[in-house]
Every structure is written in structure tokens, then in C-alpha cells.
Design a protein around this motif. Structure first.
Motif, PDB file in Angstrom:
ATOM      1  N   ARG A  22     -14.588  18.561   0.004  1.00 45.97           N
ATOM      2  CA  ARG A  22     -14.610  18.023  -1.358  1.00 45.97           C
ATOM      3  C   ARG A  22     -13.228  17.448  -1.651  1.00 45.97           C
ATOM      4  NH1 ARG A  22     -16.194  22.209  -5.282  1.00 45.97           N
ATOM      5  NH2 ARG A  22     -14.086  22.958  -4.968  1.00 45.97           N
ATOM      6  N   PHE A  23     -13.236  16.183  -2.068  1.00 45.11           N
ATOM      7  CA  PHE A  23     -12.014  15.480  -2.449  1.00 45.11           C
ATOM      8  C   PHE A  23     -12.059  15.215  -3.949  1.00 45.11           C
ATOM      9  CE2 PHE A  23     -12.921  14.567   1.945  1.00 45.11           C
ATOM     10  CZ  PHE A  23     -11.702  14.742   2.563  1.00 45.11           C
ATOM     11  N   ALA A  24     -10.920  14.945  -4.534  1.00 40.87           N
ATOM     12  CA  ALA A  24     -10.855  14.662  -5.972  1.00 40.87           C
ATOM     13  C   ALA A  24     -11.684  13.428  -6.317  1.00 40.87           C
ATOM     14  CB  ALA A  24      -9.411  14.472  -6.419  1.00 40.87           C
ATOM     15  N   ASP A  25     -11.616  12.418  -5.454  1.00 39.30           N
ATOM     16  CA  ASP A  25     -12.342  11.168  -5.703  1.00 39.30           C
ATOM     17  C   ASP A  25     -12.452  10.381  -4.394  1.00 39.30           C
ATOM     18  OD1 ASP A  25      -9.784   9.991  -5.340  1.00 39.30           O
ATOM     19  OD2 ASP A  25      -9.423   9.979  -7.496  1.00 39.30           O
ATOM     20  N   GLU A  26     -13.104   9.253  -4.461  1.00 36.37           N
ATOM     21  CA  GLU A  26     -13.319   8.435  -3.262  1.00 36.37           C
ATOM     22  C   GLU A  26     -12.004   7.934  -2.682  1.00 36.37           C
ATOM     23  OE1 GLU A  26     -16.067   4.718  -1.663  1.00 36.37           O
ATOM     24  OE2 GLU A  26     -15.870   5.031  -3.821  1.00 36.37           O
ATOM     25  N   ALA A  27     -11.052   7.589  -3.528  1.00 33.68           N
ATOM     26  CA  ALA A  27      -9.765   7.083  -3.047  1.00 33.68           C
ATOM     27  C   ALA A  27      -9.047   8.138  -2.201  1.00 33.68           C
ATOM     28  CB  ALA A  27      -8.895   6.654  -4.219  1.00 33.68           C
ATOM     29  N   GLU A  28      -9.067   9.386  -2.649  1.00 33.85           N
ATOM     30  CA  GLU A  28      -8.430  10.447  -1.871  1.00 33.85           C
ATOM     31  C   GLU A  28      -9.146  10.622  -0.540  1.00 33.85           C
ATOM     32  OE1 GLU A  28      -6.699  14.827  -2.672  1.00 33.85           O
ATOM     33  OE2 GLU A  28      -8.852  14.618  -3.100  1.00 33.85           O
ATOM     34  N   MET A  29     -10.476  10.602  -0.554  1.00 35.28           N
ATOM     35  CA  MET A  29     -11.251  10.737   0.679  1.00 35.28           C
ATOM     36  C   MET A  29     -10.879   9.633   1.662  1.00 35.28           C
ATOM     37  SD  MET A  29     -14.041   9.288   2.502  1.00 35.28           S
ATOM     38  CE  MET A  29     -14.816   8.259   1.292  1.00 35.28           C
ATOM     39  N   SER A  31      -8.152   7.902   1.881  1.00 35.04           N
ATOM     40  CA  SER A  31      -6.783   8.043   2.371  1.00 35.04           C
ATOM     41  C   SER A  31      -6.655   9.130   3.433  1.00 35.04           C
ATOM     42  CB  SER A  31      -5.822   8.315   1.211  1.00 35.04           C
ATOM     43  OG  SER A  31      -5.987   9.628   0.720  1.00 35.04           O
ATOM     44  N   VAL A  32      -7.537  10.127   3.401  1.00 37.06           N
ATOM     45  CA  VAL A  32      -7.470  11.238   4.352  1.00 37.06           C
ATOM     46  C   VAL A  32      -8.340  10.988   5.585  1.00 37.06           C
ATOM     47  CG1 VAL A  32      -8.014  13.693   4.673  1.00 37.06           C
ATOM     48  CG2 VAL A  32      -6.925  12.917   2.554  1.00 37.06           C
ATOM     49  N   LEU A  33      -9.537  10.480   5.406  1.00 36.16           N
ATOM     50  CA  LEU A  33     -10.505  10.394   6.499  1.00 36.16           C
ATOM     51  C   LEU A  33     -10.576   9.043   7.206  1.00 36.16           C
ATOM     52  CD1 LEU A  33     -13.535  12.370   5.036  1.00 36.16           C
ATOM     53  CD2 LEU A  33     -11.652  13.204   6.458  1.00 36.16           C
ATOM     54  N   PHE A  59      -7.948  -6.854   8.886  1.00 31.47           N
ATOM     55  CA  PHE A  59      -7.883  -5.410   9.066  1.00 31.47           C
ATOM     56  C   PHE A  59      -9.237  -4.798   8.731  1.00 31.47           C
ATOM     57  CE2 PHE A  59      -3.716  -6.949   7.993  1.00 31.47           C
ATOM     58  CZ  PHE A  59      -2.881  -6.288   8.876  1.00 31.47           C
ATOM     59  N   GLU A  60      -9.470  -3.607   9.244  1.00 31.31           N
ATOM     60  CA  GLU A  60     -10.727  -2.906   8.981  1.00 31.31           C
ATOM     61  C   GLU A  60     -10.428  -1.423   8.784  1.00 31.31           C
ATOM     62  OE1 GLU A  60     -14.118  -1.928  12.067  1.00 31.31           O
ATOM     63  OE2 GLU A  60     -14.174  -4.051  11.498  1.00 31.31           O
ATOM     64  N   SER A  61     -11.105  -0.821   7.847  1.00 31.62           N
ATOM     65  CA  SER A  61     -10.975   0.609   7.612  1.00 31.62           C
ATOM     66  C   SER A  61     -11.983   1.328   8.500  1.00 31.62           C
ATOM     67  CB  SER A  61     -11.236   0.919   6.138  1.00 31.62           C
ATOM     68  OG  SER A  61     -11.049   2.280   5.894  1.00 31.62           O
ATOM     69  N   ARG A  62     -11.496   2.275   9.313  1.00 38.82           N
ATOM     70  CA  ARG A  62     -12.381   2.990  10.239  1.00 38.82           C
ATOM     71  C   ARG A  62     -12.216   4.494  10.060  1.00 38.82           C
ATOM     72  NH1 ARG A  62     -11.454  -0.435  15.788  1.00 38.82           N
ATOM     73  NH2 ARG A  62     -12.404  -2.361  15.040  1.00 38.82           N
ATOM     74  N   PRO A  63     -13.296   5.235  10.261  1.00 40.84           N
ATOM     75  CA  PRO A  63     -13.200   6.689  10.128  1.00 40.84           C
ATOM     76  C   PRO A  63     -12.337   7.277  11.247  1.00 40.84           C
ATOM     77  CG  PRO A  63     -15.395   6.061  10.862  1.00 40.84           C
ATOM     78  CD  PRO A  63     -14.656   4.797  10.567  1.00 40.84           C
TER      79      PRO A  63
END
Length: 127
Positions: A22-29, A31-33, A59-63
Motif C-alpha cells: 500500500r502506497f500513499a498514492d499512485e505517484a509514490e507507487m 517512484s518506488v516500483l 523514454f519509457e517507464s518500466r516496472p
């Protein structure tokens, strides 16, 4: 216990690589994952010096983890009943705090422990 009874043991979630986060919000998730990966660049050559320059252009955001299940908001019944415009009743739902994600790994990931929760009734699980 008789010889015909089978004892079923619940998995120890503390030892499992399946993590409910559980993260505070989508932005925190994010930034971490996730991490940003360069996927495309433009190559230019200086006509006078012959120097080659590569300029990042895409650029691309990847898990960061292979098995990432993004759930987002989770809703649970409040116990109240609402009525729609046509007179039909339905259970009121309320969002739980946070932005939720499940991770499946071979073992718990220490850097994610601060986001880990242990729900009694998970909204979604790995099969």
C-alpha cells in the motif's frame, strides 16, 4: 484429529514472496516500483570534427519487478444501503486508504517492507 482429517495450514505471509503493498498514492507507487529507461536516441555527427553525439529523445517507464499487479483503489462496503434514481437499492462502497499493488517474488523484497500490509481478505491474489 482422526486419520481421515487433513490439517490445512495457512501460508505464512511473512515468509512468502507474495507481497501486498500500500502506497500513499499512485505517484509514490510509480517512484518506488518503476524506473525510467531510455528507449530511443538521435545520433548526429559534427561535419567539421566528425564527433558523434547521441541525444536521448524517448523514454519509457518500466516496472522494476517482473510480477507486478497494479490494483489501485480498493473499495469495500460501508454497511449502508443506497437507492438509485430508479428505486433500486445497492450497497454503499468506500475506498480504503492508499494505492494498492501486489508483487510476486521468490522471497520478500526488503526495500518494499515499509509498504507491506497483511490484509485479512485480500481484494486480489495470485493464482
Amino acid at each position: 484429529m482422526s486419520e481421515f482429517e487433513i490439517e490445512v495450514l495457512a501460508p505464512d505471509l511473512a515468509l512468502s514472496g507474495d507481497m501486498f503493498l500500500r502506497f500513499a498514492d499512485e505517484a509514490e507507487m510509480l517512484s518506488v516500483l518503476f524506473h525510467v529507461v531510455l528507449t530511443e536516441w538521435e545520433t548526429t555527427t559534427d561535419e567539421e570534427t566528425g564527433e558523434v553525439t547521441k541525444t536521448p529523445i524517448a523514454f519509457e517507464s518500466r516496472p522494476r519487478f517482473a510480477n507486478t499487479d497494479i490494483i489501485g483503489a480498493i473499495y469495500r462496503p460501508t454497511g449502508n444501503t443506497l437507492t438509485d434514481d430508479e428505486g433500486f437499492e445497492y450497497p454503499e462502497q468506500a475506498a480504503l486508504d492508499g494505492f494498492h499493488v501486489n508483487i510476486r517474488a521468490e522471497a520478500p523484497i526488503e526495500e518494499l517492507e515499509s509498504f507491506r500490509v497483511y490484509p485479512n481478505a485480500p481484494a486480489r491474489v495470485w493464482l
